[in-house]
Scaffold this motif. Structure first.
Motif, PDB file in Angstrom:
ATOM      1  N   LEU A   1       0.822  -1.214   0.000  1.00 54.22           N
ATOM      2  CA  LEU A   1       0.000   0.000   0.000  1.00 54.22           C
ATOM      3  C   LEU A   1       0.854   1.263   0.000  1.00 54.22           C
TER       4      LEU A   1
ATOM      5  N   ILE B   1      -0.140   4.897  -1.485  1.00 52.84           N
ATOM      6  CA  ILE B   1      -0.630   5.873  -0.504  1.00 52.84           C
ATOM      7  C   ILE B   1       0.584   6.552   0.106  1.00 52.84           C
TER       8      ILE B   1
ATOM      9  N   ARG C   1      -2.554   8.331   6.463  1.00 56.10           N
ATOM     10  CA  ARG C   1      -3.600   7.645   5.703  1.00 56.10           C
ATOM     11  C   ARG C   1      -3.195   6.180   5.480  1.00 56.10           C
ATOM     12  N   LEU C   2      -1.922   5.979   5.196  1.00 55.12           N
ATOM     13  CA  LEU C   2      -1.410   4.628   4.961  1.00 55.12           C
ATOM     14  C   LEU C   2      -1.644   3.741   6.185  1.00 55.12           C
TER      15      LEU C   2
ATOM     16  N   VAL D   1      -5.291   2.764   6.550  1.00 54.60           N
ATOM     17  CA  VAL D   1      -5.752   1.703   5.641  1.00 54.60           C
ATOM     18  C   VAL D   1      -5.247   0.341   6.120  1.00 54.60           C
TER      19      VAL D   1
ATOM     20  N   GLU E   1      -7.349  -0.763   9.026  1.00 53.59           N
ATOM     21  CA  GLU E   1      -8.645  -1.331   8.632  1.00 53.59           C
ATOM     22  C   GLU E   1      -8.489  -2.795   8.242  1.00 53.59           C
ATOM     23  N   GLU E   2      -7.432  -3.073   7.486  1.00 52.58           N
ATOM     24  CA  GLU E   2      -7.181  -4.451   7.048  1.00 52.58           C
ATOM     25  C   GLU E   2      -6.959  -5.373   8.239  1.00 52.58           C
TER      26      GLU E   2
ATOM     27  N   THR F   1     -11.177   0.739  14.382  1.00 53.39           N
ATOM     28  CA  THR F   1     -11.185   1.517  13.137  1.00 53.39           C
ATOM     29  C   THR F   1     -11.715   2.920  13.393  1.00 53.39           C
TER      30      THR F   1
ATOM     31  N   ASP G   1     -10.264   9.486   8.869  1.00 49.17           N
ATOM     32  CA  ASP G   1      -9.718   8.434   8.022  1.00 49.17           C
ATOM     33  C   ASP G   1      -8.202   8.367   8.069  1.00 49.17           C
ATOM     34  N   ARG G   2      -7.572   8.960   9.067  1.00 48.84           N
ATOM     35  CA  ARG G   2      -6.111   8.921   9.102  1.00 48.84           C
ATOM     36  C   ARG G   2      -5.569   9.017  10.520  1.00 48.84           C
TER      37      ARG G   2
END
Lengths: 593, 110
Positions: free
Chosen positions: A277, A281, A286-287, A290, A293-294, A352, A358-359
């Protein structure tokens, strides 16, 4: 049902038979039994078949009507009949380990003889009830090695008129059981050893794969260096760094909760996610979000990963990092003043729900000749020679003491201090250092300039790759047009940006690749708050920037207009030094008013 | 890119449709030079050209110069906003005669 072991029977029937009853013969028979059983276990690797042969042999030797071998289960609670011969088939029968004559023999490490079972309160008469067999007399001896209880062999009814066993029979059984116990013990040890070897091999293989996930050590001049010493074969720690197409360096260091194989697997997953990723990204915050989330979606309950991820731009000297619950990394500026970056967000895999949406929160600073270190708690919790923990203070001391040494040497100094101190390393020990000696001199001048970070930072809007073919230009124009509109560019700006990108690609196709159709062109579009950025990457011969000049427009003639168009419509046109020296990287900037 | 040629008393009218870019400009160049070679002045109808790049502009310039050399003219008509932007960037809006319509263009050929 069970054939007696023929080789044993033969040996016994001839030389031993004649001498039966003498001490010498008993000793010989013991040795025979032990060696035969050992050989049997080694050759067949089938424990059950070997046990059956052993029971058959002992039963025949002592002329009993039936014999059964019971093994104690792993929990020590139950005796299981693993092999039986003669009278009744009871293989698989279980007896609580504290019941019956077998139980008594095993518990007390004692040989038992019951001349008349009907008078023994410990007799487990269920079998007789179910099978209709009449048990008259029993001898039973434990299988054991020292204090390790293995089980017992029980013989039923002597093949004689009264069907009763003698004390001599009991003594023989006891000695034979001692040999059998030893053989079983040896076989188990051998099995365990084989299993251990297989596991060790697998573990070594896993460790090898893990090591392959770590980046190659670079030469001293490279800005990033790392070291990872696993406490066991496999590690729950990891670090990585790699270059992006634009020359920036993406790096990280993480620590998976727990140790051993499960931690190693989650480590492998997280490291792979980062590497994969991280190529698309380019904002650390942000990276990490993500990746989080995974991991939240699939990670085993209760496992988590602390990580510092970052990106360094060798051109501007700017470092941007995000910290997900990790030990605060340290930054020593050029004057050796130390700062740390506390984690403002939880580790990866916990939740999450992030405070910043989102970051993960980011920190940005100028490397400016300083050194930045990320490390795991295996470092700070490592023991020093005086028995104390290294702690952050100890770490700072070692790092400052090695200021004149290379980054790789300094990291090795830290590991050595722990190895010399505590003997064995208690926890996975991992460090990463980011420093750029080549920029140390530039530190002053950089600070005078306005922060250049926004020049290449920002969100990546689009990234597309096309072959150097004229018929793909329409596709690129269309995509760039949509991307510019998406970034709130006015209609005029969209039109201008499209012209610039189209002309730049034309130059690459015509002059860079000399109209070859198999060249590779990458167009990346980023946006910051007030800039629309286009990066055009090719792998053609590096252009001589001096020669790429707009033509004199008063001279009306065909050709040579493209470069002029680009400079006319864009606010900034720069050829950046191409990463790894190949090809060209053109940066176009349009201010979004 | 498509094109259509028709002959009027005053001159040749060539209408292009689509994008004139690196892909299509060699064709456009050939069409334009052929028209000029027909021995009359030319009106280039750009009303249906959404995008023209520097190579397309170069073809226009080359044809324009060729026409002038033969004592004829080449004018542009119904230039779309996008194409006009490019001509302006090249400062060619002052070089070419740019007419609002093909009819105006034919009249301009005089």
């Amino acid at each position: 049902m069970n054939e007696p072991l023929t080789t044993l029977a033969t040996q016994r029937d001839h030389p031993m038979e004649a001498a039966n009853g003498t001490e010498t013969s008993i000793v010989y028979d013991q040795l025979d039994l032990l060696s035969e059983m050992s050989r049997e276990f080694t050759n067949s690797r089938d424990m059950t078949a070997s046990l059956e042969k052993a029971v058959a042999h002992i039963t025949a030797y002592l002329k009993a009507e039936g014999g059964a071998l019971f093994m104690l289960d792993a929990a020590g609670k139950t005796l299981v009949c693993e092999a039986c011969v003669g009278a009744t088939e009871i293989t698989g029968l279980t007896v609580p380990s504290d019941q019956g004559i077998v139980g008594r023999s095993v518990q007390n490490h004692s040989a038992e003889i019951v001349r008349d079972v009907q008078k023994d309160p410990n007799f487990y008469n269920k079998v007789d009830e179910e099978t209709g067999f009449t048990t008259r007399s029993i001898i039973c001896a434990p299988l054991r090695v020292k204090d390790e209880r293995i089980g017992a062999i029980e013989l039923i009814n002597k093949q004689s008129d009264d069907g009763l066993f003698s004390d001599e029979d009991l003594r023989l059984l006891e000695t034979m059981c001692a040999s059998a116990g030893l053989a079983i013990h040896n076989a188990r040890q051998a099995d365990a050893l084989v299993e251990q070897e297989v596991l060790a091999r697998e573990l070594e293989l896993a460790a090898e794969i893990q090591r392959s996930l770590l980046p190659m050590e670079r030469d001293d001049g490279y800005p990033v260096h790392g070291i990872n010493i696993p406490a066991r074969t496999v590690s729950g720690d990891f670090f990585d760094f790699f270059e992006l197409d634009d020359g920036r360096i993406c790096f990280n260091l993480g620590d998976v909760s727990g140790k051993g194989m499960n931690a190693a697997l989650l480590m492998a997953k997280t490291a792979s996610l980062f590497r994969c990723l991280g190529k698309t990204i380019h904002q650390p915050g942000r990276l990490l979000a993500v990746i989080n989330e995974e991991i939240c979606e699939t990670a085993a309950r209760g496992m988590f990963v602390t990580m510092v991820g970052g990106i360094y731009d060798p051109r501007s000297g700017i470092v941007r990092i995000a910290n997900a619950g990790h030990e605060p990394p340290l930054f020593f500026d050029a004057a050796a003043t130390c700062n740390s970056f506390e984690a403002e967000a939880p580790p990866l895999g916990i939740t999450t729900f992030l405070a910043d949406g989102d970051r993960y929160p980011e920190n940005e600073f100028q490397l400016a000749g300083g050194s930045f270190y990320i490390f795991t708690d295996g470092v700070t919790e490592g023991y020093l020679a005086d028995g104390s923990e290294m702690g952050v203070t100890g770490l700072i001391k070692i790092l400052l003491a090695g200021a004149d040494r290379t980054a790789a040497e300094r990291l090795a100094d830290v590991v050595r201090a722990i190895e010399e101190g505590g003997g064995a390393i208690r926890d996975d020990t991992t460090l990463l250092c980011l420093e750029d000696k080549s920029r140390a001199d530039a530190a002053q001048s950089i600070d005078m300039e306005p922060k250049a970070s926004t020049d290449y930072m920002g969100d990546e809007i689009m990234n597309l790759q096309v072959p150097s073919r004229p018929d793909r230009l329409k596709l690129v124009r269309s995509a760039v047009s949509q991307a510019a509109a998406y970034c709130d560019c006015s209609d005029e700006m969209v039109r201008d940006v499209v012209i610039a990108v189209d002309e730049a690609l034309q130059n690459v196709i015509r002059h860079g690749y000399s109209n070859r159709a198999d060249g590779e062109i990458k167009v990346t579009i980023n946006r910051t708050v007030d800039n629309f950025l286009v990066f055009i990457r090719d792998y053609a011969d590096t252009v001589n920037v001096e020669q790429v000049q707009p033509r004199n427009l008063d001279d009306v003639r065909p050709g040579g207009l493209g470069t002029h168009f680009i400079r006319e419509v864009m606010d900034e046109v720069t050829f950046l030094p191409p990463p790894d020296g190949r090809g060209n990287l053109l940066k176009l900037v349009k201010r979004i008013a | 890119m498509k094109h259509e040629i028709r002959e009027e008393t005053a001159g040749i009218v060539v209408a292009f449709e689509g994008d004139v870019d690196l892909q299509s400009s060699p064709d456009a160049r050939k069409v334009l030079l052929d028209c000029v070679g027909m021995g009359k002045s030319v009106v280039v109808d750009l009303s249906k050209v959404g995008y023209i790049d520097s190579s397309g502009v170069a073809s226009l310039v080359e044809s324009f110069q060729s026409a002038r050399k033969g004592g004829r003219n080449l004018v542009l008509a119904s230039v779309s906003e996008g194409a006009l932007r490019v001509l302006k960037l090249a400062r060619l809006d002052k070089v070419f005669t740019i007419c609002d319509s093909v009819e105006d263009g034919l009249s301009a050929l005089g």
